[in-house]
Write an enzyme that holds these catalytic residues in place. Structure first.
Site: not given
Length: 561
Positions: A221, A393
Site C-alpha cells: 500500500h 538509446d
C-alpha cells in the site's frame, strides 16, 4: 507524478471497464465496482462454491484479473489502497453465490477483515453459507507481530488458485475453506522496494528513498518497509528475502515448493528475470525442489519499483490445484520449469587469422595504437553514454567499453600483419559491440583488411584503406555527410588524409589533419537535423547535441594519433 487518469474519483470504475472490455468471461456488477464471472448459473442450486476476493485497487492485475473459471467468481474493488465497503462485498456474494455457499479470501489488513467479515455475517443472515480465509504471508514482520497479525501480500494469488481449483472440482465449502486455509499457512512472502509509489488522489509519493537506499519488507500500500538498507546487487537481495522466508517457513532440504517472483508495478521483466535466476539457484543450493515457478506482475503496488518473492510448500494434491485449468486472464499458466537450462553451441563461426609467424616491423605501433583506442574508449564511457542518452538509446559508452575489452583480449598472434590485425579487430568488435556501432566498425575493418591483403602498407595504402573503410560504413548504413551520423566525422577525415598524403606529408602529419577534420565534422553535427538513426525520431529536438557516434570517432582517432 504524472498519471494517465481522468479524475481520481473515477479511476477504479474506468479501470474496471477497461479490464472487462477485454475479458469475454467477465462482467461488471451493476452499480458496484465489482467484477464477476459472466457464466454464473441463474439457478442458485446449480452454483458451486463461489470464491470471492478483493480489496483496495492499485494492485492490478489483482484482483479482477483472477476472475474466471477455475479461480475467482468475483473481485470486489475499493478505492486505491482502500478496502471496499461491506455492502459492495455483500452485493458480490449475492451475485455469484448459491446454496453451496461462498468463500471470501481476505488479505490481512484491518479494513479488509472488517468489511469482508461483516459482509460474511450479513450473507449468513440471509441464508448464504459463507466462510472467510485470511492470508497473512508477509514474513518480514516475523520479529514485529505474531504470525496471525502479519500482512497479506502477493501470496494471496496462489491461495486464489488453490481455492478456485477446489471449487471447480466440486468440493464442498468446508473442503474448499480447509484447502485454502492450509495453503495460506504454507505461504511465505517478502518484498523489496527501490522507490515509492504515488496514489492518484494524494499526488505525491508515500515516502522518499535516497539514491543508494532500498526498503526491505514492505507491504503493498505504498508504505515504508521494515528496515531501510543500502542498495545491493540483485543476487544479494534475493538471498536476503529467501533466507528470511525459508527460515520462517521451515523450508529445508528435500522440501517441495512453488516460487512466485512478483513485480510491484514498476519493475521491468529484465530485472524480474535476474531475480528469478538467483532465486532458483538459491533454492537449488539448499536442496529445495522448485516444482513450479512464475515470474511477472501478479499483485502490484501501483508503479512501485521492486518485487516480492513467495514460496508455497506443495505436495501432489496442491500441485494438482495449481496445475488445474483456469480461464482467469491474469493467471500465467502452469509454471513448469525446464529440467536443466539448455545452452547450445553455434556452428559455422568464421575462422580467425593466426597471424604471420614473423610480425612486420610496423605491427608494434599498430598494436600500441589499438590498445590506446581501448584505453580511450574506457575513459570516455561516461561521456559517450551521456551524449547517446540525449539523442539516442544511451548504450554507446557501454558498447565501446565492451569493444575495448575485446581489443585487449586479442592473442599475440593477431598482430602479425596489418591485414590480419584489422581482420581480427573487426571480428572481435563484431562479437562484442552491440547496437549499430558493432556492425559499422566490423564492416569498416573487414573492408580495410581486404584492401591491405598481401601489402606492407605505406602512407598511401593506409590512406586508401581508411577511405574504403569509410565507404563501407556509408554503404552499410546509407548515411551521407549531413545526415548527422558518424559519417560526418569519418568522411571529411578520410578526404583530409588522402589529400595530405598526395601532398607528400608523412603518415603522422596526414593523420593529424584527418583528426582535425573529424573533430570539425563531429562538432558540426550539433547543428544538423538528423535524417538517420534514433536521433531522427527527435527531429529539431536533437539539435544542439553533437552526434555520439561522430564524437566516438574523434576519440579513437585522437588516441591513434
Amino acid at each position: 507524478m504524472k498519471k494517465l487518469v481522468n479524475a481520481p474519483l473515477e479511476v477504479v470504475r474506468e479501470m474496471l471497464e477497461g479490464f472487462v472490455a477485454l475479458a469475454p468471461g467477465q462482467a461488471l456488477l451493476e452499480g458496484e465496482t465489482v467484477v464477476v464471472r459472466a457464466d454464473v448459473p441463474a439457478a442458485l442450486g446449480a452454483r458451486r462454491v463461489a470464491i470471492l476476493s478483493g480489496g483496495g485497487s492499485g494492485h492490478e492485475p489483482a484482483h479482477a484479473g483472477y476472475v474466471g473459471a477455475g479461480m475467482l467468481h468475483a473481485a470486489v474493488a475499493g478505492d486505491v489502497f482502500t478496502s471496499p465497503s461491506a455492502d459492495a462485498v455483500l452485493a458480490a456474494i449475492r451475485a455469484v453465490a448459491g446454496t453451496a455457499g461462498a468463500l471470501l479470501i481476505v488479505k490481512n489488513y484491518t479494513g479488509d477483515r472488517l468489511n469482508f467479515g461483516l459482509a460474511a455475517e450479513l450473507a449468513r443472515a440471509e441464508g448464504i453459507p459463507t466462510e472467510v480465509v485470511v492470508v497473512a504471508d508477509d514474513v518480514a514482520l516475523r520479529d514485529t507481530v505474531e504470525p496471525a497479525r502479519r500482512r497479506g501480500i502477493a501470496g494471496v494469488v496462489l491461495v486464489h488458485k488453490v481455492a478456485g481449483a477446489a471449487a471447480a472440482a466440486g468440493a464442498s465449502l468446508a473442503e474448499v475453506a480447509r484447502e485454502a486455509t492450509e495453503a495460506a499457512s504454507a505461504l511465505g512472502s517478502m518484498g523489496v522496494a527501490l522507490g515509492p509509489c504515488t496514489v492518484p488522489a494524494a499526488g505525491r509519493p508515500g515516502f522518499t528513498l535516497g539514491e543508494g537506499e532500498v526498503e526491505l519488507g514492505l507491504g503493498i500500500h505504498g508504505e515504508q518497509g521494515v528496515r531501510r538498507v543500502a542498495h545491493q546487487p540483485a543476487d544479494a537481495l534475493v538471498d536476503t528475502l529467501l533466507s528470511t522466508i525459508v527460515e520462517d517457513r521451515d523450508i529445508g532440504k528435500g522440501e517441495r515448493v512453488a516460487l512466485m517472483v512478483n513485480g510491484l508495478g514498476g519493475t521491468p521483466p529484465m530485472e524480474l528475470a535476474i531475480m528469478t535466476r538467483r532465486a532458483l539457484a538459491f533454492l537449488a543450493e539448499r536442496g529445495v525442489k522448485v516444482e513450479r515457478a512464475w515470474q511477472g506482475t501478479f499483485l502490484s503496488a501501483l508503479e512501485m519499483p521492486g518485487c516480492s518473492l513467495t514460496l508455497l510448500k506443495v505436495d501432489d494434491a496442491r500441485l494438482a490445484r495449481l496445475d488445474a485449468a483456469t480461464q482467469a486472464p491474469a493467471w500465467p499458466g502452469r509454471g513448469t520449469l525446464v529440467a536443466q537450462r539448455r545452452v547450445v553451441s553455434t556452428r559455422g563461426a568464421l575462422p580467425t587469422i593466426q597471424g604471420h609467424p614473423k610480425p612486420q616491423p610496423q605491427m608494434a605501433k599498430v598494436k600500441a595504437g589499438a590498445l590506446a583506442v581501448a584505453d580511450a574508449w574506457d575513459a570516455a564511457e561516461a561521456k559517450l553514454t551521456e551524449l547517446d542518452s540525449a539523442a539516442g538509446d544511451g548504450d554507446l559508452g557501454l558498447s565501446l567499453a565492451r569493444g575495448a575489452a575485446a581489443i585487449r583480449a586479442l592473442p599475440e598472434g593477431a598482430w602479425g600483419t596489418p591485414s590480419g590485425a584489422l581482420m581480427e579487430l573487426g571480428q572481435a568488435l563484431r562479437r562484442n559491440i552491440g547496437g549499430s556501432s558493432g556492425p559499422f566498425y566490423a564492416t569498416a575493418l573487414l573492408r580495410a583488411s581486404r584492401y591491405l591483403t598481401n601489402k606492407v602498407p605505406d602512407a598511401a595504402d593506409w590512406a586508401k584503406a581508411f577511405q574504403v573503410a569509410v565507404e563501407a560504413v556509408s554503404e552499410l548504413g546509407g548515411a551521407r555527410p549531413g545526415d548527422r551520423t558518424m559519417v560526418d566525422a569519418l568522411h571529411p577525415a578520410a578526404e583530409a588524409m588522402a589529400r595530405a598524403v598526395r601532398e607528400g606529408k608523412s603518415l603522422g602529419e596526414a593523420w593529424a589533419e584527418a583528426t582535425r577534420a573529424a573533430e570539425q565534422g563531429a562538432e558540426a553535427t550539433a547543428g544538423m537535423t538528423a535524417r538517420l538513426g534514433r536521433a531522427s525520431y527527435l527531429g529539431e529536438r536533437a539539435k544542439g547535441i553533437p552526434d555520439a557516434g561522430a564524437a566516438a570517432v574523434v576519440i579513437w582517432m585522437k588516441a591513434l594519433g
